[in-house]
Motif scaffolding. Sequence first.
Motif, mmCIF file in Angstrom:
data_model
loop_
_atom_site.group_PDB
_atom_site.id
_atom_site.type_symbol
_atom_site.label_atom_id
_atom_site.label_comp_id
_atom_site.label_asym_id
_atom_site.label_seq_id
_atom_site.Cartn_x
_atom_site.Cartn_y
_atom_site.Cartn_z
ATOM 1 N N THR A 135 26.905 20.293 41.987
ATOM 2 C CA THR A 135 25.569 19.839 41.609
ATOM 3 C C THR A 135 24.593 21.009 41.591
ATOM 4 O O THR A 135 23.773 21.128 40.690
ATOM 5 C CB THR A 135 25.072 18.754 42.593
ATOM 6 N N TRP A 177 25.246 23.020 38.630
ATOM 7 C CA TRP A 177 24.699 22.287 37.487
ATOM 8 C C TRP A 177 23.227 22.638 37.322
ATOM 9 O O TRP A 177 22.770 22.965 36.227
ATOM 10 C CB TRP A 177 24.855 20.793 37.749
ATOM 11 N N GLN A 187 24.739 18.050 29.849
ATOM 12 C CA GLN A 187 23.745 17.083 30.293
ATOM 13 C C GLN A 187 22.954 16.533 29.100
ATOM 14 O O GLN A 187 22.703 15.336 29.003
ATOM 15 C CB GLN A 187 22.801 17.730 31.306
ATOM 16 N N ARG A 188 22.573 17.410 28.176
ATOM 17 C CA ARG A 188 21.842 16.967 26.978
ATOM 18 C C ARG A 188 22.698 16.058 26.104
ATOM 19 O O ARG A 188 22.229 15.035 25.595
ATOM 20 C CB ARG A 188 21.365 18.172 26.176
#
Length: 154
Positions: A45, A48, A112-113
């Motif tokens: 995370t 990320w 993510q997009r």
Amino acid sequence: MSELVRFSVSLEADLLESFDQFCEQGRFATRSEAIRQLLREKLTTTAWAADAADVAASLTLVYDHHKTRLTDKMLDIQHAHGERVVATMHVHLDHDLCMEVIALRGPALDLQRLAADLSGLKGIHHAQLVVVRATDETANGHAHPHPHDHPHPH
């Protein structure tokens, strides 16, 4: 694999009890295995958030396949990001619902997009993105794969 190091942790009794239930439900062999998994998840995370150079992910979508043009829109988005989509699996759940599992690889923010573009479509009932490191950057001090002119003990 790196050297195993022992350390101690102090916890409140109720937190330890909850953690032991977590370990039992997750069928972890030991508390150490559970802690290793939780640490890896948290570090992923963090990576990320820092837009790690290369991550892998699965995006699971549950959707109503009767929704007008939804599957066309989903395919258009996937094709527009073809360099990030590794594979897909389609499952018929019932008369109305389907599940799509999409394997992804690339920079974290790109994935993510892409996940946001797909999960935001009208007719998507559920979307979950699971991200993992695509390389083990701790292995022997450098990431794999790469051409080898030098041996590794693995």
